[in-house]
Design an enzyme around this catalytic site. Structure first.
Site, PDB file in Angstrom:
ATOM      1  N   SER A  72      44.161   7.021 -28.097  1.00 16.47           N
ATOM      2  CA  SER A  72      45.029   7.961 -29.241  1.00 16.47           C
ATOM      3  C   SER A  72      45.037   9.399 -29.100  1.00 16.47           C
ATOM      4  CB  SER A  72      44.169   7.702 -30.533  1.00 16.47           C
ATOM      5  OG  SER A  72      44.889   8.415 -31.464  1.00 16.47           O
ATOM      6  N   HIS A  84      48.709   5.411 -27.954  1.00 24.01           N
ATOM      7  CA  HIS A  84      48.800   5.316 -29.218  1.00 24.01           C
ATOM      8  C   HIS A  84      48.971   6.633 -30.055  1.00 24.01           C
ATOM      9  CE1 HIS A  84      47.058   3.168 -32.858  1.00 24.01           C
ATOM     10  NE2 HIS A  84      46.532   4.224 -33.419  1.00 24.01           N
ATOM     11  N   ASP A  93      49.147   8.416 -33.733  1.00 25.83           N
ATOM     12  CA  ASP A  93      48.746   8.236 -35.115  1.00 25.83           C
ATOM     13  C   ASP A  93      49.534   9.556 -36.014  1.00 25.83           C
ATOM     14  OD1 ASP A  93      46.625   6.464 -35.216  1.00 25.83           O
ATOM     15  OD2 ASP A  93      45.592   7.930 -33.995  1.00 25.83           O
ATOM     16  N   MET A 121      50.359  10.807 -39.485  1.00 29.25           N
ATOM     17  CA  MET A 121      49.911  11.027 -40.885  1.00 29.25           C
ATOM     18  C   MET A 121      50.550  11.940 -41.515  1.00 29.25           C
ATOM     19  SD  MET A 121      45.845  11.440 -39.804  1.00 29.25           S
ATOM     20  CE  MET A 121      45.037  10.083 -38.395  1.00 29.25           C
ATOM     21  N   HIS A 156      51.620   4.179 -34.921  1.00 28.69           N
ATOM     22  CA  HIS A 156      50.726   3.780 -36.026  1.00 28.69           C
ATOM     23  C   HIS A 156      51.102   4.908 -37.149  1.00 28.69           C
ATOM     24  CE1 HIS A 156      46.261   3.263 -37.927  1.00 28.69           C
ATOM     25  NE2 HIS A 156      47.431   3.002 -38.650  1.00 28.69           N
ATOM     26  N   MET A 173      50.693   6.323 -40.583  1.00 28.91           N
ATOM     27  CA  MET A 173      49.929   6.113 -41.886  1.00 28.91           C
ATOM     28  C   MET A 173      50.579   6.986 -42.751  1.00 28.91           C
ATOM     29  SD  MET A 173      46.191   6.585 -39.877  1.00 28.91           S
ATOM     30  CE  MET A 173      47.163   7.001 -38.187  1.00 28.91           C
ATOM     31  N   MET A 209      42.267  -1.958 -39.077  1.00 30.65           N
ATOM     32  CA  MET A 209      41.543  -0.465 -39.146  1.00 30.65           C
ATOM     33  C   MET A 209      40.166  -0.672 -39.265  1.00 30.65           C
ATOM     34  SD  MET A 209      43.439   2.214 -38.620  1.00 30.65           S
ATOM     35  CE  MET A 209      42.019   3.067 -38.741  1.00 30.65           C
ATOM     36  N   ASP A 234      41.212  -0.273 -34.258  1.00 32.27           N
ATOM     37  CA  ASP A 234      41.449   1.065 -34.314  1.00 32.27           C
ATOM     38  C   ASP A 234      40.392   1.712 -35.312  1.00 32.27           C
ATOM     39  OD1 ASP A 234      42.565   3.448 -34.385  1.00 32.27           O
ATOM     40  OD2 ASP A 234      44.511   3.036 -35.243  1.00 32.27           O
TER      41      ASP A 234
END
Ligand code: DX5
Ligand code: ZN
Length: 217
Positions: free
Chosen positions: A8, A33, A35, A37, A66, A68, A137, A175
């Protein structure tokens, strides 16, 4: 089969993302990966679809995005256009999960669903036939470097069972908090993809770290 390893970039130095991508490639990792957010679904804010597009331009590795974020339906198009290979949304972020997953597939991208530690597998049973990836998660989302919550591994085992029972073909990823101390326990759950942030980027020898996470040492 050995699990795939997806470092990540959350744990990378954001002033040198190209260097982080080169490190992921030279270490022999399988996926990148990313992330995303939004400061709402989770407290921190990271980056948006431009980051995905810029990494797409310099790497051929599959990008595992991913999200979020709240209201993921507003952003599906831009992340698909940016070149995501897998686009994962949180089951907790939208009531209309089924429609979102279908929209992702309509854009030619592999849809994924993720659940936070407090969400049971039962919550996503009805849409498991719509996804190519289930991201479990194993920490509360938002930050790298947290400790794994061991009870989440039972959810991976359950998802392996449901896949078998219903002849489905999604991959299962885990993850959060996966490192050389927790990897044996994690692998026993039957997981297919291992996301690693701090374990990968803090490693002295990143290729050796990938090998350890895959289970070859
Ligand atoms: C957490 C993120 C993870 C995170 C994992 O919200 O979804 O991908 O980067 O980091 P580590 O491996 O350090 O727990
Ligand atoms: Zn993640």
């Amino acid at each position: 089969m050995a699990p795939l390893v997806a470092p990540s970039i959350l744990s990378a130095n954001f002033t040198d993302i190209a260097g982080a991508v080169r490190l992921i490639e030279s270490a022999g990792a399988d996926w990148i990966h990313l992330d995303v957010m939004d400061g709402s679904f989770v407290p921190p804010i990271t980056f948006g679809s431009q980051m995905v597009a810029d990494i797409r331009a310099i790497s051929k590795l599959p990008m595992d995005v991913h999200l979020m974020i709240d209201n993921p339906e507003r952003h599906i198009e831009s992340f698909c256009a940016a070149g995501a290979d897998y686009l994962t949304v949180h089951a907790e972020a939208s009531v209309h999960l089924h429609r979102i997953l279908q929209t992702i597939r309509d854009h030619g991208v592999k849809p994924g669903v993720s659940i936070v530690p407090s969400t049971p597998v039962d919550h996503i049973v009805e849409i498991l036939n719509e996804v190519d990836l289930v991201l479990v998660m194993s920490v509360n989302p938002g930050y790298g470097g947290q400790k794994i919550i061991p009870s989440t591994l039972a959810k991976v085992e359950r998802l392996v069972g449901i896949r078998e029972e219903k002849s489905l073909s999604y991959r299962i990823s885990i993850d959060g908090g996966v490192n050389r101390t927790t990897i044996d326990e994690v692998r026993k759950s039957g997981v297919d993809v291992i996301v690693a942030g701090s374990a990968f980027f803090n490693a002295e020898d990143s290729a050796a770290e990938v090998a350890i996470l895959r289970g070859r040492r």
